[in-house]
Design a protein around this motif. Structure first.
Motif, PDB file in Angstrom:
ATOM      1  N   PHE A   1       0.824  -1.202   0.000  1.00 49.31           N
ATOM      2  CA  PHE A   1       0.000   0.000   0.000  1.00 49.31           C
ATOM      3  C   PHE A   1       0.855   1.248   0.000  1.00 49.31           C
ATOM      4  O   PHE A   1       0.655   2.172  -0.794  1.00 49.31           O
ATOM      5  N   VAL A   2       1.825   1.287   0.901  1.00 46.26           N
ATOM      6  CA  VAL A   2       2.651   2.484   1.047  1.00 46.26           C
ATOM      7  C   VAL A   2       3.467   2.746  -0.217  1.00 46.26           C
ATOM      8  O   VAL A   2       3.526   3.875  -0.716  1.00 46.26           O
ATOM      9  N   LEU A   3       4.087   1.694  -0.753  1.00 45.71           N
ATOM     10  CA  LEU A   3       4.937   1.899  -1.922  1.00 45.71           C
ATOM     11  C   LEU A   3       4.131   2.266  -3.159  1.00 45.71           C
ATOM     12  O   LEU A   3       4.526   3.121  -3.947  1.00 45.71           O
ATOM     13  N   SER A  10       1.299   3.896  -3.154  1.00 42.96           N
ATOM     14  CA  SER A  10       0.872   5.287  -3.003  1.00 42.96           C
ATOM     15  C   SER A  10       2.014   6.240  -3.266  1.00 42.96           C
ATOM     16  O   SER A  10       1.810   7.323  -3.810  1.00 42.96           O
ATOM     17  N   ALA A  11       3.228   5.851  -2.874  1.00 43.04           N
ATOM     18  CA  ALA A  11       4.357   6.762  -3.027  1.00 43.04           C
ATOM     19  C   ALA A  11       4.906   6.782  -4.445  1.00 43.04           C
ATOM     20  O   ALA A  11       5.325   7.825  -4.932  1.00 43.04           O
ATOM     21  N   PHE A  12       4.940   5.609  -5.093  1.00 48.16           N
ATOM     22  CA  PHE A  12       5.646   5.544  -6.376  1.00 48.16           C
ATOM     23  C   PHE A  12       4.749   5.308  -7.583  1.00 48.16           C
ATOM     24  O   PHE A  12       5.197   5.446  -8.709  1.00 48.16           O
ATOM     25  N   ALA A  21       1.194   6.442  -7.742  1.00 48.01           N
ATOM     26  CA  ALA A  21      -0.040   6.978  -7.194  1.00 48.01           C
ATOM     27  C   ALA A  21      -1.224   6.847  -8.149  1.00 48.01           C
ATOM     28  O   ALA A  21      -2.356   6.709  -7.716  1.00 48.01           O
ATOM     29  N   GLN A  22      -0.958   6.872  -9.448  1.00 50.15           N
ATOM     30  CA  GLN A  22      -2.068   6.766 -10.403  1.00 50.15           C
ATOM     31  C   GLN A  22      -2.818   5.454 -10.258  1.00 50.15           C
ATOM     32  O   GLN A  22      -4.012   5.384 -10.496  1.00 50.15           O
ATOM     33  N   MET A  72      -3.627   3.942  -7.713  1.00 50.55           N
ATOM     34  CA  MET A  72      -4.597   4.001  -6.630  1.00 50.55           C
ATOM     35  C   MET A  72      -5.929   4.583  -7.090  1.00 50.55           C
ATOM     36  O   MET A  72      -6.933   4.438  -6.404  1.00 50.55           O
ATOM     37  N   GLU A  73      -5.911   5.242  -8.224  1.00 43.83           N
ATOM     38  CA  GLU A  73      -7.155   5.855  -8.678  1.00 43.83           C
ATOM     39  C   GLU A  73      -8.033   4.898  -9.454  1.00 43.83           C
ATOM     40  O   GLU A  73      -9.195   5.173  -9.689  1.00 43.83           O
ATOM     41  N   LEU A  98     -15.588   1.279  -6.857  1.00 43.36           N
ATOM     42  CA  LEU A  98     -14.684   1.894  -5.884  1.00 43.36           C
ATOM     43  C   LEU A  98     -13.254   1.826  -6.375  1.00 43.36           C
ATOM     44  O   LEU A  98     -12.859   0.842  -6.993  1.00 43.36           O
ATOM     45  N   ASN A  99     -12.478   2.855  -6.050  1.00 46.09           N
ATOM     46  CA  ASN A  99     -11.090   2.833  -6.527  1.00 46.09           C
ATOM     47  C   ASN A  99     -10.197   2.013  -5.601  1.00 46.09           C
ATOM     48  O   ASN A  99     -10.594   1.635  -4.501  1.00 46.09           O
ATOM     49  N   ALA A 144      -7.598   2.791  -3.930  1.00 46.77           N
ATOM     50  CA  ALA A 144      -7.226   3.419  -2.658  1.00 46.77           C
ATOM     51  C   ALA A 144      -8.210   3.044  -1.560  1.00 46.77           C
ATOM     52  O   ALA A 144      -7.824   2.653  -0.465  1.00 46.77           O
ATOM     53  N   ILE A 145      -9.475   3.154  -1.874  1.00 46.00           N
ATOM     54  CA  ILE A 145     -10.477   2.851  -0.850  1.00 46.00           C
ATOM     55  C   ILE A 145     -10.516   1.359  -0.540  1.00 46.00           C
ATOM     56  O   ILE A 145     -10.547   0.952   0.624  1.00 46.00           O
ATOM     57  N   GLY A 193      -7.341   0.383   1.300  1.00 49.32           N
ATOM     58  CA  GLY A 193      -7.352   0.962   2.643  1.00 49.32           C
ATOM     59  C   GLY A 193      -8.288   0.198   3.570  1.00 49.32           C
ATOM     60  O   GLY A 193      -7.903  -0.206   4.675  1.00 49.32           O
TER      61      GLY A 193
END
Lengths: 640, 96
Positions: free
Chosen positions: B29-31, B33-35, B37-38, B40-41, B48-49, B51-52, B55
């Motif tokens: 999750f962390v990596l 989101s950091a590297f 990020a697209q 996650m959308e 639902l995307n 990210a949700i 999470g």
């Protein structure tokens, strides 16, 4: 915003507080020995202890701060929820049972169980005190932020009130009453938050595109005129000239001005969207140029939090389910607000809040908040800050002294495991709710621009005054619960670790309890003072500090002690001290601190990014390893 | 720690394996989101995307792992033997 104190809220509030303090006195008669005082005789049932974990953990930061952050920025606030909860996995799977086996009352006991070293007691005791104080500050600040709108009293009254009530609770009964306070608070918080979410879903979204004025689209060149839309443009002077995206127009009734933010509106065109300005002068506060108030020539800040467009242009979404809530929001356009500062020649400042129309799906993924926005970019350093924070949150939970104490209040390892499971379930459920609450607040039309911490209670108010009253009272008891736990941890550190352990002062049981109670009063007083001094600061940010320091100071020593046989007492002492000092130092030298606490230019800060965890946690581990290897006992120790 | 019984040791090992598993999930999750990020959308389930879903998944996953841990951990004997020999034959999980 001006708040009307609600008498329902006041009544409910005092009823809650009275009940918890009363309970404390009733139970207090039982806790006379320090075993009773510190660890509740080891007899708290595991289910109660599990919910008390939740009550302990879900502090002002969780409830107010995270919801507020989500309400202002969307998903990024939820990152805190995820990180905070994930930390429980470290606590349960790595730390829980070994800790229980090792110690008696405090975290320092656990570190010291093998060595009986004054150095360890001192380092661990100091670390507990420092982390507890850092964690106390945001709670006290949160208390002040709650009381102000709830009862209409100034910020410091809330802080003092919390301080006095908590000291009373802690001094009269110690762990038993705080466990029950936290159990009560934990259950109420989760239950009423769930009710709020259900009502929120039932209400659905309403589009409100005309909540704020907008002028245009007009040609870009027209902005430089002296009259726009038939209204005179106020001259740009006194600091306003540095912001050519802000325009002030005069009003027909002469009460202050209307301020607009110039935003792109298509080819060669711009749209002026209404903004709001707060100016702090020596004589008081001005809103859009007029004095703050409700009178005829006075103004107040308008509440915000609106949806500009719903999917398919509808005006009402009707009741929503938990999934359609997100999907509908994702297809809508919401109005977020950002701010900038205008510095005037007479050294006063204005904060101007302007609209930022945002597509719904941008608030449903990480990267909207300025501190995390860099993850969407290329620069590695921007990502480091995010990574560092997620690491600190993950490691921080298991390192918090006031959480660790709770392991000792159940009978045995199995009970500790079960209570942590119950805790995780309650906390996890609550964090899922926070995403709904935060996004609900973002769209409720009732947010206060100057205090995002109030997002969740104000959301409740927009649904029902009763609910607002209850939720505010619960939020306040939330603070009560967390602060009790923290003061208990600190008084334990002082009485048990520092006085008895380090200075070797040996006392009969009831004297130890007395010392602990005096320590509780002193720490409580310090917390009150700091809570008043730090009232401007963002609550969630301060908690991040506490997590980073805890994770750097406590976790490496604890983990290595549990899993590496060659750990020596010098290694532990060095690790705790290095972790604590390096993370503290980093934070105090970071740009966020420069800006928000000292008021200095953030460009001058030494730390390359704000969150120390990714540097200081490994540093503490390395220190422990190096020092331990250097201080191995001369003969070979045989360990089975 | 020479005084650990066998059950305590196996419980501890179980805990560490579950921790490692969760760590991988969390890191993912962390990596991401950091590297990336697209990513996650992107919508993944019911509109639902990621990210949700991810999470919520981490939160629910924590609870599931905790429950598994509770069920698989063996009960510990009331008197812990000091030389590490297991004295108990309780085999069911102690999550009543």
């Amino acid at each position: 915003m001006i708040y009307d104190p609600s008498w329902i809220a006041v009544f409910v509030f005092f009823a809650f507080v009275g009940a918890t303090v009363g309970l404390s006195f009733f139970l207090g008669r039982k806790a006379k020995s320090s075993a009773g005082y510190f660890a509740a005789h080891g007899q708290i049932p595991w289910a109660v202890n599990g919910i008390a974990f939740a009550g302990d953990y879900l502090s002002a930061a969780s409830f107010l701060g995270i919801c507020g952050m989500i309400a202002s920025y969307g998903y990024d606030g939820f990152l805190y929820s995820i990180g905070f909860l994930a930390g429980w996995i470290v606590a349960l799977f790595v730390i829980a049972e070994p800790m229980k086996r090792l110690g008696r009352f405090t975290f320092a006991d656990a570190l010291d169980a093998k060595f009986d070293s004054r150095g360890i007691k001192a380092a661990a005791g100091i670390s507990t005190l420092v982390v507890s104080v850092f964690y106390l500050i945001p709670q006290m600040v949160g208390a002040g932020s709650l009381i102000q709108p709830l009862l209409g009293f100034p910020h410091w009254v809330g802080v003092v009130l919390v301080g006095i009530v908590v000291i009373t609770i802690v001094v009269t009964a110690g762990m038993v009453s705080t466990t029950w306070v936290q159990f009560l608070k934990g259950s109420l918080l989760v239950i009423f938050s769930a009710i709020l979410v259900v009502l929120l879903l039932g209400r659905g979204f309403t589009a409100n595109p005309d909540a704020f004025e907008s002028i245009g689209p007009i040609a870009e060149a027209d902005v430089a005129q002296s009259e726009i839309d038939g209204r005179a443009v106020l001259p740009n002077d006194n600091g306003w000239h540095q912001h050519d995206d802000l325009i002030r127009l005069s009003r027909g009734d002469g009460v202050g001005y209307d301020i607009f933010h110039v935003q792109p509106g298509g080819e060669g065109q711009v749209v002026l969207r209404q903004a709001q300005a707060i100016t702090k002068t020596e004589d008081g506060v001005l809103i859009d140029g007029a004095p703050l108030g409700r009178g005829k020539s006075e103004k107040e800040l308008k509440p915000v939090g609106t949806i500009a467009k719903l999917p398919n242009g509808e005006s009402d979404s009707g009741p929503l389910g938990p999934i359609s809530f997100f999907n509908t929001l994702g297809d809508s356009e919401v109005v977020l607000w950002r701010s900038k500062t205008v510095e005037h020649e007479d050294e006063t400042k204005s904060t101007v809040y302007f609209q930022k129309l945002t597509s719904g799906n941008e608030v449903l993924r990480p990267g909207e908040h300025p501190k995390f926005a860099d993850i969407r970019g290329e620069a590695f350093i921007g990502k480091l800050n995010f990574l560092s924070l997620m690491l600190a949150l993950f490691c921080g939970t298991a390192s918090l002294p006031h959480i660790l104490i709770r392991y000792y209040t159940v009978k045995d390892g199995a009970a500790a495991r079960k209570s942590t499971i119950v805790g995780i379930a309650s906390i996890g459920f609550f964090y899922v709710l926070t995403l709904y609450l935060g996004l609900g607040a973002m769209t409720s039309g009732s947010m206060d621009l100057t205090d995002s911490n109030m997002a969740a209670p104000l959301l409740a108010r927009s649904i029902s005054t009763w609910l607002f009253a209850i939720i505010s009272a619960i939020a306040f008891t939330t603070v009560l619960g967390t602060v009790s736990g923290l003061i208990l941890a600190s008084s334990g550190a002082v009485a048990h670790d520092l006085l008895v352990g380090v200075m070797g002062v040996d006392l009969p049981e009831n004297k130890k309890v007395r010392i602990a109670k005096i320590a509780a009063v002193v720490v409580g007083a310090i917390a009150i003072v700091l809570g008043i001094l730090f009232k401007e600061m963002n609550v969630g940010y301060l908690v991040g500090w506490a997590f980073s320091v805890a994770a750097s100071a406590n976790l490496p020593a604890l983990v290595m002690l549990l899993f590496w046989k060659a750990t020596t007492k010098e290694g532990i002492v060095a690790s705790v001290l290095v972790g604590m000092v390096s993370s503290l130092g980093w934070i105090l030298l970071s740009s966020d601190t420069y800006k928000s606490v000292y008021g200095w230019d953030p460009e001058l800060a030494y730390a390359p990014f704000s969150q120390p965890g990714i540097v200081t946690i490994p540093l503490a581990f390395a220190t422990l390893v190096v020092v331990s290897l250097m201080t191995q006992p001369r003969q070979q120790t045989e360990t089975a | 720690m020479s005084s650990l019984s066998d059950t305590q040791r196996s419980n501890a090992r179980l805990g560490l394996w579950l921790f490692a598993f969760y760590l991988v999930l969390y890191l993912g999750f962390v990596l991401l989101s950091a590297f990336a990020a697209q990513v996650m959308e992107r919508p993944v389930v019911a509109g639902l995307n990621l990210a949700i879903v991810y999470g919520f998944g981490l939160i629910i996953g924590a609870l599931l792992l905790a429950l598994i841990y509770g069920m698989l951990c063996k009960g510990e004997p009331i008197d812990e033997p000091s030389n590490g020999r297991s004295g108990s034959d309780e085999s069911q999980g102690d999550l009543a």
